[in-house]
Design a protein around this motif. Structure first.
Motif, PDB file in Angstrom:
ATOM      1  N   GLY A   1       0.869  -1.151  -0.074  1.00  0.00           N
ATOM      2  CA  GLY A   1      -0.191  -0.070  -0.078  1.00  0.00           C
ATOM      3  C   GLY A   1       0.689   1.160   0.215  1.00  0.00           C
ATOM      4  O   GLY A   1       1.816   1.264   0.703  1.00  0.00           O
TER       5      GLY A   1
ATOM      6  N   LYS B   1      -6.941  -0.538   5.396  1.00  0.00           N
ATOM      7  CA  LYS B   1      -6.313   0.826   5.399  1.00  0.00           C
ATOM      8  C   LYS B   1      -6.119   1.177   7.190  1.00  0.00           C
ATOM      9  O   LYS B   1      -6.793   1.060   7.917  1.00  0.00           O
ATOM     10  CB  LYS B   1      -7.118   1.990   4.809  1.00  0.00           C
ATOM     11  CG  LYS B   1      -7.373   1.766   3.499  1.00  0.00           C
ATOM     12  CD  LYS B   1      -8.187   2.863   2.961  1.00  0.00           C
ATOM     13  CE  LYS B   1      -8.339   2.763   1.355  1.00  0.00           C
ATOM     14  NZ  LYS B   1      -9.218   3.699   0.958  1.00  0.00           N
TER      15      LYS B   1
ATOM     16  N   GLY C   1      -2.398   2.536   2.727  1.00  0.00           N
ATOM     17  CA  GLY C   1      -3.150   1.750   1.733  1.00  0.00           C
ATOM     18  C   GLY C   1      -3.067   0.250   2.111  1.00  0.00           C
ATOM     19  O   GLY C   1      -2.232  -0.165   2.735  1.00  0.00           O
ATOM     20  N   VAL C   2      -3.976  -0.642   1.576  1.00  0.00           N
ATOM     21  CA  VAL C   2      -3.979  -2.101   1.521  1.00  0.00           C
ATOM     22  C   VAL C   2      -2.904  -2.735   0.773  1.00  0.00           C
ATOM     23  O   VAL C   2      -2.516  -2.048  -0.210  1.00  0.00           O
ATOM     24  CB  VAL C   2      -5.412  -2.506   1.280  1.00  0.00           C
ATOM     25  CG1 VAL C   2      -6.438  -2.071   2.061  1.00  0.00           C
ATOM     26  CG2 VAL C   2      -5.666  -2.277  -0.123  1.00  0.00           C
TER      27      VAL C   2
END
Length: 425
Positions: free
Chosen positions: A337, A380, A366-367
């Motif tokens: 991410g 997240k 982020g993922v």
């Protein structure tokens, strides 16, 4: 400074008017006592003495300045004012460099002067703890669970020593290279209920080595000043020279062969693997590029500053990892991410040597995706850190900087202590 300069100019104008009035009174007294006639009688001696000679007891400074010969053969670059008098002194040069504050973020705001070299050794200690309870099963009635309860505590200690070098190409452009050495140790304490385990199981791993080397270029975009912000743009590149999570050996996820067969050659079906790395990595395993902007706004007696940046991790293809007694596990394409970061702070100079800063840094992570699909359990994350720092100028070329970071969100390290000593050459 502008107010002081204006006050000084007003004082000089008042002194000039007073001097002109005294000069007029003096000329009137000379005429009253007949000194003009005496000057005429001494005209021969004065002419012989040259243009600098005078019948006055002490020649005026303005007259000497106007009669002084020019060594360059040209007129003086200073122009006369409306009254025909030469200006006294000149205004100080405006400083085009941002003000110095106690640094609490990784990105400094004051650039290295042209042709100067800065060597900065630093040390960082970071501690984090996390507790997790995983419930896998179903409930028959409220408060009664049928299944597995995994209670886990994780304690992580990270120590980083890095050496940073900065060089000023111009007064508004510098380059930086940072080489870190990372030591990390993690202790995991867990207990599995409903599997026959009545005691806590401790699992520890550690690792050390060279981390990810970084290179950064910074450029001062504008020339600020009092009540006008300074802007510094920068671009950071992070390599993956450190040993990454895919290079270390990972413990088996379900059951290990050597754990299932005990010393009596009997099967222990209750023994399970941890699924955790057996050695701690020193790098992230991804190349990254991070553009950002640092701003500083001087407002006497404090300086406000902050950063805005975005870090992009480049995906990796054909990734695999080693499983203990399980061979190689193919993972495919991994995309870590990206991270958006925003920080703000305020610096206050206590005296000529000491300064204090306080700020807040927040990152949005982020993922992580595997083969274009979100990894199970990856969400997240928001990381928030409260930062307090101080700076002590030991000499004109050496400064001691100290920063304390306190995590304000669950996923942020609990405490981070950083000590830096930049030295200019």
């Amino acid at each position: 400074m502008r107010s002081q300069i204006s006050a000084q100019i007003e004082q000089l104008d008042a002194m000039k008017h007073a001097l002109a009035a005294q000069e007029a009174d003096y000329q009137a007294l000379r005429h009253a006592v007949g000194m003009d006639e005496l000057d005429k009688q001494r005209a021969g001696s004065i002419s012989a003495g040259g243009p600098g000679a005078s019948a006055l007891p002490m020649p005026a400074g303005q007259a000497l300045a106007s009669n002084a010969p020019s060594t360059s053969g040209q007129s003086s670059p200073q122009s006369s004012d409306a009254s025909g008098q030469q200006p006294v002194g000149e205004a100080p040069k405006v400083d085009t460099r941002p003000p110095e504050v106690a640094p609490i973020f990784q990105q400094p705001g004051v650039l290295t002067p042209k042709g100067k070299f800065i060597l900065e050794p630093a040390y960082q200690y970071e501690y984090s703890s996390a507790e997790r309870v995983a419930l896998v099963g179903y409930t028959v009635i409220p408060a009664i669970l049928i299944g597995l309860i995994d209670a886990r505590q994780v304690r992580t200690t990270t120590q980083i020593g890095w050496l940073t070098t900065r060089y000023g190409i111009t007064n508004r452009l510098e380059i930086e290279v940072r080489v870190p050495y990372v030591y990390q140790h993690t202790d995991t304490v867990s207990r599995e209920i409903f599997t026959g385990s009545a005691t806590d199981v401790a699992f520890g791993s550690s690792g050390n080595g060279i981390g990810d080397v970084e290179a950064t270029a910074r450029y001062q975009i504008n020339v600020g000043g009092p009540d006008k912000a300074f802007y510094v743009g920068w671009l950071r590149f992070k390599s993956r020279t450190g040993r990454d999570p895919f290079d270390v050996t990972t413990d088996c996820v379900q059951r290990c062969v050597e754990a299932v067969i005990n010393g009596t050659n009997e099967a222990n079906l209750q023994a399970t693997g941890t699924g955790l790395p057996l050695q701690q990595p020193q790098g992230t395993g991804f190349y990254a590029l991070q553009p950002g902007v640092t701003w500083l706004y001087p407002s006497d007696p404090v300086v406000f500053f902050g950063n805005v940046s975005y870090l992009h991790n480049f995906p990796r293809n054909n990734v695999s990892r080693n499983i203990l007694l399980g061979g190689t596990e193919y993972l495919g394409k991994i995309s870590e991410g990206d991270i958006a970061d925003v920080s703000i702070g305020m610096g206050l100079s206590l005296n000529e040597r000491a300064s204090l800063s306080i700020g807040y840094d927040q990152s949005f992570v982020g993922v992580t995706k595997q083969n274009n699909k979100t990894v199970p359990g990856s969400v997240k994350t928001v990381l928030g850190t409260l930062l307090i720092g101080g700076s002590w100028r030991m000499t004109d070329k050496r400064t001691l900087n100290f920063t304390l970071g306190v995590g304000v969100t669950r996923d942020t390290p609990d405490a981070t202590v950083t000590v830096r000593v930049p030295m200019m050459y």
